[in-house]
Structure formats: structure tokens, C-alpha cells
Write an enzyme that holds these catalytic residues in place. Structure first.
Site, PDB file in Angstrom:
ATOM      1  N   LYS A 107     -19.329  49.966  11.881  1.00 37.32           N
ATOM      2  CA  LYS A 107     -19.817  50.120  10.518  1.00 37.32           C
ATOM      3  C   LYS A 107     -20.147  51.574  10.177  1.00 37.32           C
ATOM      4  O   LYS A 107     -20.330  51.901   9.016  1.00 37.32           O
ATOM      5  CB  LYS A 107     -21.005  49.207  10.288  1.00 37.32           C
ATOM      6  CG  LYS A 107     -20.575  47.742  10.319  1.00 37.32           C
ATOM      7  CD  LYS A 107     -21.630  46.803   9.791  1.00 37.32           C
ATOM      8  CE  LYS A 107     -21.084  45.408   9.644  1.00 37.32           C
ATOM      9  NZ  LYS A 107     -20.905  44.737  10.950  1.00 37.32           N
TER      10      LYS A 107
HETATM   11  C1  LIG Z   1     -20.260  43.581  11.055  1.00 37.56           C
HETATM   12  C2  LIG Z   1     -19.710  43.298  12.370  1.00 37.56           C
HETATM   13  C3  LIG Z   1     -18.611  42.443  12.527  1.00 37.56           C
HETATM   14  C4  LIG Z   1     -17.987  41.726  11.376  1.00 37.56           C
HETATM   15  O1  LIG Z   1     -17.313  42.591  10.497  1.00 37.56           O
HETATM   16  P1  LIG Z   1     -16.960  42.130   9.015  1.00 37.56           P
HETATM   17  O2  LIG Z   1     -16.384  43.303   8.351  1.00 37.56           O
HETATM   18  O3  LIG Z   1     -18.264  41.687   8.388  1.00 37.56           O
HETATM   19  O4  LIG Z   1     -16.016  40.989   9.136  1.00 37.56           O
HETATM   20  C5  LIG Z   1     -18.103  42.267  13.796  1.00 37.56           C
HETATM   21  N1  LIG Z   1     -18.661  42.855  14.865  1.00 37.56           N
HETATM   22  C6  LIG Z   1     -19.718  43.683  14.764  1.00 37.56           C
HETATM   23  C7  LIG Z   1     -20.282  44.289  15.981  1.00 37.56           C
HETATM   24  C8  LIG Z   1     -20.273  43.931  13.509  1.00 37.56           C
HETATM   25  O5  LIG Z   1     -21.315  44.747  13.410  1.00 37.56           O
END
Ligand SMILES: *Cc1c(COP(=O)(O)O)cnc(C)c1O
Length: 436
Positions: A107
Site C-alpha cells: 500500500k
Molecule cells: C490491502 C492488502 C491486501 C488486499 O489488497 P486490495 O487492494 O484491498 O485487494 C492484501 N494483502 C495485504 C498485505 C494488504 O495490506
């Protein structure tokens, strides 16, 4: 870039407006009016570019009219200042490590790019920008670190009490400065509902300049396309040109960005949407019925989403051609027991420690390859977080293998600051108004 609302395709807003509004009044999501196709020369020679160069090229195609080259380059160099390497585990099995940024989760791509774009568009003397963000774990840390110290901004993070790991909570609650954390007695969906309601509340909207940092913001989606191109570039360097991506999915922003990259011309053979038991999308891909459900807590907590907010975007990208989507994407879902087995298998066979989300993507890739193995097609599963963020998940036999970076050890020494609230909107609204 001009954007419309998925609920109202004749509307038009600028990129700047979409970034600050985050969500249209009609509660749809913003989508680009035209999705540009990258030129073949660039696509065929991807292996000659670095990640920041790829990122600039892709971003310029999308938002080059909104941010001049020089500034866009600076934003990218500042935001994407870490690597996204692929690591080979065996023939045709690669892991794309997306957690080399400061919050140790993928993210960082979205959050760091978005915060810098917002700060770029924020004009001197304007009202403070109030960023509201609901997190199931990793968004909060990435957003907090992305905005920390950015002038004229304040971030309010809502997280579900007892449903994030200790390290995640430390990342959310120890920042100080312009970052505050609110612990909600509820689920991630409750947190998300509070944020959504705040955006439609007349009084709050008059008082504050609210914006969202959730994965619904278009400025988070764009940078998530970069690493799909970059992963492809790294495969090209190894003489591989056919690839399937397996994406651990919760709110479906990550795979949504992959599908956007595909629409822009990235020649991906197939996508795998890998979920935990919160399997609304795999069910849809199987049955054709989209039936949101309340979220269930799992070991892969960042994917505990019962009604993925970015699904609307994917449906919109493929409107009128659902069969194309169904041929391009396969869904798989796994429970916690299967997740643990996958973690152990990856450790035993590859001497590699995967976080629970990553392990689910690996398992889905393995199952897909078992059904459809093609010797000329490489599988890449996305590793979305550093394993140290989920220390309680690993069996004792693996505990010593999860290395903990210095930045995480430092967190434990800092003091926690957060406000505890219930999941009713009234209490949240009062908190916002009382803490202007
Ligand atoms: C947010 C997150 C996901 C999911 O990603 P999306 O874009 O919401 O589908 C998967 N793994 C981790 C570690 C995350 O932080």
C-alpha cells in the site's frame, strides 16, 4: 484526465477534483473517460527501463495533462523510492515483493503517490485537507507514513479494535504530528461505513475539507499499475513474455490496477483473484451472482472484506463484456487452515517466509497451474506485506526465521495514542466536530 462516476457516466470531473473528492456525490466511483493504450515500442522494450522510468511513462499517459512532466517526475521519484523485485522460487514460479517501502506493505505505492499528488494540488492558503481513512491493517500505516509531516494536511485513521496486528497498530498509533488514530469497536466494514457516511454528511462537509485515502481514491489506483509493468519488464529480462498474475485480494484495488494495466496494453495472459473465506468475488466469478456478505475475521486480516469497494470499478472496466472478464480472471478462496499449510509448504520447499496474504496468492497460483500448466507461461504471485507484520501467525518452528527490520523494532518503544469509539456514526461525528 477526465473522469466520470460509475453511477452517472455522463458526468465529468478533472483529475484534481477526483483526487480531492475521492468519491462522487452519487456514491459511484471515479473512472477515466478514456483509458490510453501505451505504444508498442514502449511495451516491447519495457526491460530497458527502471521502475521510476516505467512509472513516469505510465503516469504521463494517464495524467500528463494534469501535472507537467517535471513535477510528475519529482512526485514519482519521491514516492516510489524503493524496489519491487521479483524472486524466482522455481521454474515458472516467481514472487513479486511489494513490501520494500517504509510501511512494509504494497500500500506504500498508492499512499505515497496519492499524498504527494494531493500536496502538489494543494494551493497556499487553502483550508486544511482532512484525510479520513478506514484500514483493515496496512492502509493506515502506509497512509500515515505517506502524509506524516505534509503541511496543511491532517489524517484520521479508523481501525477495527483487536483486528489488526500489534505491529500494524503501532504503525497507526505512534506517529503524532498531523496523524490521529481512532479505534472502532467493530469490523473493518464498520470503519469503512463511518468514513463513507462522513463524506455524505452535510454538516461535516461544510466544516471540513474532507477527502479519503482508501483504495477508492483514483490517485491510489494509478501507481498500483506501475509494478505490473515493472514485473513484466523483469520477466522480459529473463526471456519470458507470457505471464499470469495471482493477486491476494480484499478490496480489489490491487487486482483492479492489474486489470487497468491490461487495458492499457500490458499483455498479461491471465489474472487470479485469490481471497480468504471472504469470497464474494470468487463466488461471483463462479455463479454470476454478486452477493456481498458481512466480513469474517481471518489470519489474512487485510483481506477481510465482504463487499469489496473496488469491485464497481472492475465491473465498469468490463461493462458489456462480462465474458471477457470471466475468461481473464479466475477466483480461488482458502480458509485459515489452508493458509497455514501454504505458509509451511513455502517455507519447507523454498526456504521462503510468506505473509498469510501472500501465501493465499501462492496457493491459488499453484492450483491454477495444476489445472492449466503451460511451460511457456510464468506465474507471478504478489507478495503484499513483509511477514514480520503478522508474527502470531507462524508456527513455533518458523518463529526464528521471520526477520524483523530495525524500523519495526523501534516502533515498539513508542507510546500509543488512539481514541476509542463505538461504531455508530453519531459518536464519530461528535468526535470530529469536537476535535476540530
Ligand atoms: C490491502 C492488502 C491486501 C488486499 O489488497 P486490495 O487492494 O484491498 O485487494 C492484501 N494483502 C495485504 C498485505 C494488504 O495490506
Amino acid at each position: 484526465m477526465q473522469l466520470y462516476s460509475t453511477k452517472n457516466p455522463s458526468t465529468r470531473v478533472s483529475f484534481k477534483e477526483a483526487v480531492f473528492n475521492s468519491m462522487p456525490q452519487d456514491k459511484g466511483l471515479y473512472m477515466p473517460v478514456t483509458i490510453p493504450r501505451l505504444d508498442d515500442k514502449f511495451l516491447n522494450n519495457l526491460d530497458q527501463y527502471t521502475l521510476p522510468e516505467i512509472a513516469f511513462h505510465v503516469a504521463q499517459k494517464l495524467i500528463g495533462e494534469d501535472i507537467p512532466d517535471h513535477d510528475l517526475k519529482a512526485i514519482i521519484e519521491d514516492a516510489i523510492n524503493f524496489l519491487a523485485p521479483i524472486v524466482k522460487l522455481e521454474e515458472n514460479v516467481f514472487v513479486l515483493e511489494l513490501w520494500h517501502g517504509p510501511s512494509l506493505a504494497f500500500k506504500d505505492f498508492g499512499a505515497r503517490f496519492m499524498s504527494r499528488v494531493m500536496s502538489y494540488f494543494l494551493e497556499k492558503g487553502e483550508k486544511q485537507l482532512d484525510v479520513l481513512v478506514a484500514t483493515s491493517g496496512d492502509t493506515g500505516g502506509a497512509v500515515a507514513l505517506g502524509f506524516l509531516g505534509v503541511p496543511n494536511t491532517r489524517v484520521t485513521i479508523l481501525y477495527p479494535k483487536g483486528k489488526v496486528s500489534d505491529i500494524q497498530e503501532q504503525q497507526l498509533t505512534t506517529n503524532g504530528q498531523n496523524i490521529r488514530a481512532v479505534e472502532i469497536d467493530g469490523t473493518f466494514d464498520d470503519c469503512q461505513a463511518l468514513v463513507k457516511q462522513a463524506f455524505t454528511d452535510k454538516e461535516l462537509k461544510e466544516k471540513f475539507r474532507l477527502t479519503s485515502a482508501n483504495s477508492i481514491n483514483i490517485a491510489r489506483l494509478i501507481p498500483q499499475t506501475f509494478y505490473y509493468f515493472s514485473a513484466y519488464a523483469q520477466l522480459l529480462k529473463r526471456g519470458i513474455s507470457k505471464v499470469v498474475f495471482s493477486v491476494p485480494s480484499g478490496n480489489f484495488g490491487n487486482i483492479g490496477a492489474g486489470l487497468l494495466a491490461w487495458k492499457m496494453g500490458l499483455p498479461v495472459e491471465h489474472f487470479i483473484a485469490a481471497t480468504n473465506v471472504n469470497d464474494t468475488v470468487p463466488e461471483f466469478l463462479k455463479t454470476g451472482v454478486y452477493q456481498p456478505k458481512p466480513s469474517v475475521a481471518t489470519l489474512s486480516n487485510a483481506m477481510d472484506v465482504g463487499d469489496p469497494s473496488n469491485w464497481v470499478r472492475i465491473a465498469d472496466l468490463f461493462k458489456g463484456e462480462m465474458n471477457v472478464l470471466k475468461n481473464l480472471v479466475t477466483g480461488y478462496r482458502y480458509d485459515d487452515e489452508e493458509t497455514l499449510e501454504a505458509i509451511k509448504f513455502i517455507n519447507d520447499n523454498y526456504d521462503y517466509v510468506a505473509c498469510p496474504h501472500t501465501a493465499i496468492a501462492w496457493q491459488a497460483l499453484r492450483d491454477w497451474q495444476q489445472d492449466q500448466y503451460k511451460a511457456d507461461t510464468a506465474g507471478v504471485f504478489l507478495s503484499t506485506a513483509h511477514p514480520c507484520k503478522f508474527p502470531d501467525v507462524y508456527p513455533k518452528s518458523m518463529a526464528g526465521k521471520v526477520d524483523v527490520p530495525e524500523q519495526v523494532r523501534e516502533l515498539a518503544k513508542k507510546e500509543k495514542h488512539s481514541v476509542a469509539l463505538g461504531k455508530d456514526f453519531k459518536g464519530f461525528k461528535e468526535y470530529l466536530l469536537e476535535n476540530e
